[in-house]
Design an enzyme around this catalytic site. Structure first.
Site, PDB file in Angstrom:
ATOM      1  N   GLU A  12       0.837  -1.210   0.000  1.00 53.65           N
ATOM      2  CA  GLU A  12       0.000   0.000   0.000  1.00 53.65           C
ATOM      3  C   GLU A  12       0.864   1.248   0.000  1.00 53.65           C
ATOM      4  O   GLU A  12       0.580   2.215  -0.699  1.00 53.65           O
ATOM      5  CB  GLU A  12      -0.883   0.034   1.251  1.00 53.65           C
ATOM      6  CG  GLU A  12      -1.903  -1.058   1.333  1.00 53.65           C
ATOM      7  CD  GLU A  12      -2.619  -0.967   2.661  1.00 53.65           C
ATOM      8  OE1 GLU A  12      -3.761  -0.511   2.673  1.00 53.65           O
ATOM      9  OE2 GLU A  12      -2.013  -1.326   3.685  1.00 53.65           O
ATOM     10  N   GLY A  78      -9.469  -8.044   9.487  1.00 51.57           N
ATOM     11  CA  GLY A  78     -10.390  -9.180   9.449  1.00 51.57           C
ATOM     12  C   GLY A  78     -11.800  -8.688   9.731  1.00 51.57           C
ATOM     13  O   GLY A  78     -12.014  -7.886  10.643  1.00 51.57           O
ATOM     14  N   MET A 192      -4.497  -4.780  14.029  1.00 50.17           N
ATOM     15  CA  MET A 192      -3.438  -4.814  15.036  1.00 50.17           C
ATOM     16  C   MET A 192      -2.807  -3.446  15.350  1.00 50.17           C
ATOM     17  O   MET A 192      -1.819  -3.403  16.074  1.00 50.17           O
ATOM     18  CB  MET A 192      -2.352  -5.815  14.607  1.00 50.17           C
ATOM     19  CG  MET A 192      -2.902  -7.237  14.436  1.00 50.17           C
ATOM     20  SD  MET A 192      -1.689  -8.418  13.821  1.00 50.17           S
ATOM     21  CE  MET A 192      -0.566  -8.540  15.196  1.00 50.17           C
ATOM     22  N   GLU A 193      -3.337  -2.358  14.794  1.00 52.29           N
ATOM     23  CA  GLU A 193      -2.656  -1.063  14.977  1.00 52.29           C
ATOM     24  C   GLU A 193      -3.557   0.128  15.281  1.00 52.29           C
ATOM     25  O   GLU A 193      -3.150   1.054  16.007  1.00 52.29           O
ATOM     26  CB  GLU A 193      -1.853  -0.705  13.701  1.00 52.29           C
ATOM     27  CG  GLU A 193      -0.759  -1.670  13.332  1.00 52.29           C
ATOM     28  CD  GLU A 193      -1.255  -2.821  12.459  1.00 52.29           C
ATOM     29  OE1 GLU A 193      -2.383  -2.713  11.917  1.00 52.29           O
ATOM     30  OE2 GLU A 193      -0.552  -3.842  12.333  1.00 52.29           O
ATOM     31  N   ASP A 216      -9.948 -10.712   5.182  1.00 52.72           N
ATOM     32  CA  ASP A 216     -10.283 -12.057   5.654  1.00 52.72           C
ATOM     33  C   ASP A 216     -11.426 -11.929   6.644  1.00 52.72           C
ATOM     34  O   ASP A 216     -11.789 -10.828   7.039  1.00 52.72           O
ATOM     35  CB  ASP A 216      -9.053 -12.708   6.324  1.00 52.72           C
ATOM     36  CG  ASP A 216      -8.524 -11.872   7.485  1.00 52.72           C
ATOM     37  OD1 ASP A 216      -8.927 -12.120   8.617  1.00 52.72           O
ATOM     38  OD2 ASP A 216      -7.720 -10.938   7.242  1.00 52.72           O
TER      39      ASP A 216
END
Ligand code: SAH
Length: 250
Positions: A12, A78, A192-193, A216
Site C-alpha cells: 500500500e 479481518g 493490530m494497529e 479475511d
C-alpha cells in the site's frame, strides 16, 4: 499543514509513493519516512509496522519529527461484523484495544487512567474518507478490474462505518472471532494497529481517520491468499482512496 499517511502494508505504501513525485526519504528508528507532496498537500508517508507498539512509535515520530498535524491510517483487517465481507471497506468512527485488560483495577478494555475504552476518530476527516470509500466501492470494477473481483469472490463491495478493534494478535480461528463478537457485538473489524494510533492522536489532540479493507473473516477458513489480496486489492483500493480523499479536501 502536514498529513501523515500511515500504511500497514508495504504494497500500500509503495502505491502511495508512486503518486508522490518529489518524495525524499529520512530514516528514523529503523523506519523510512517519505516527505513530499500529494494532491497539493504536504505529506509524510510511512509504513506503520505491525502491532500496537510499532504503530504507536511510528505515529509519535510522524508527529514530533515530521510535524504531522493530521493522521490517515490505511490497512487491511479481518471482518467481524455480520455482513462485513472480504473486499468491503470499513471506516472507523471509534477504536478500542480488545486485548487491554487491567481488571479488576480498571474495567475490562478501559485504557488505564484515561477513563474510556473507546477513542473516537475525527468526524470531518472520517466523513470525507467515507465519501471517498463509497466512491471507490461504486467504482470497484474499474479500480480493481472485473477479473480481480471475480478471483477474490468480491461482489459489490460494501462500505461500513463504526467500531474497529485492535490487539497484538492475528485473529485466525473461528473460536477467537466468536469470542470477540460476543464480547464486543458492535465491532465491525479486527486489526493490530488502529487503536494504538488513536491513543497517540488522543494524547496529542490531533485528528485521525482510519480505513481498513477487509482481507479475511478472522476465522479458520483462509479463503483468500493474504499476500495476493494485499497486492491485487488493498493496494489498488488504497491509492484510489487516498487520491479521492485528498481531492475532496483531505
Ligand atoms: N499473514 C500475514 C500477516 C500480517 S499481520 C503476513 O504474513 O503478512 C496482519 C496485518 O493485517 C496487520 O497489520 C493487521 O492489522 C491486519 N489484519 C488483517 N487481518 C487481520 C486479522 N484477522 N486479525 C488481526 N489483524 C489482521
Amino acid at each position: 499543514m502536514t498529513l501523515a499517511i500511515i500504511a500497514a502494508m508495504h504494497e500500500e505504501l509503495a502505491a502511495v509513493l508512486e503518486r508522490m513525485a518529489d518524495e525524499r526519504r529520512e530514516r528514523v528508528a529503523g523506519r523510512d519516512f517519505w516527505v513530499g507532496h500529494l494532491g497539493g498537500r504536504n505529506v509524510v508517508a510511512v509504513l506503520s509496522g505491525i502491532g500496537k507498539v510499532a504503530a504507536a512509535t511510528t505515529a509519535t515520530l510522524a508527529i514530533h519529527r515530521f510535524g504531522a498535524q493530521a493522521l490517515l491510517f490505511t490497512g487491511v483487517a479481518g471482518g467481524l461484523g455480520e455482513g462485513v465481507r472480504v473486499g468491503d471497506l470499513v471506516v472507523a468512527t471509534e477504536l478500542l484495544q480488545h486485548d487491554m485488560d487491567a481488571s479488576p483495577v480498571f474495567p475490562r478494555h478501559e485504557l488505564p487512567l484515561y477513563g474510556v475504552s473507546r477513542l473516537r476518530t475525527d468526524g470531518a476527516m472520517s466523513q470525507r474518507l467515507l465519501q471517498a470509500a463509497r466512491s471507490v466501492a461504486a467504482d470497484a470494477a474499474r479500480v480493481l478490474g472485473t477479473d480481480t473481483l471475480a478471483a477474490f469472490g468480491i461482489g459489490t463491495p460494501a462500505v461500513h462505518d463504526g467500531l474497529i478493534i485492535s490487539g497484538d494478535r492475528f485473529v485466525s480461528t473461528s473460536a477467537e472471532s466468536v469470542a470477540l463478537r460476543r464480547e464486543l457485538p458492535d465491532a465491525l473489524a479486527v486489526e493490530m494497529e488502529g487503536a494504538a494510533v488513536a491513543q497517540v492522536c488522543h494524547d496529542h489532540g490531533l485528528p485521525l481517520a482510519v480505513l481498513r479493507t477487509i482481507s479475511d473473516r478472522a476465522d479458520d477458513q483462509a479463503h483468500v491468499d493474504f499476500t495476493a489480496f494485499v497486492q491485487e486489492v488493498a493496494r489498488r483500493y488504497t491509492v484510489a482512496l487516498v487520491e479521492r480523499y485528498l481531492a475532496a479536501g483531505g
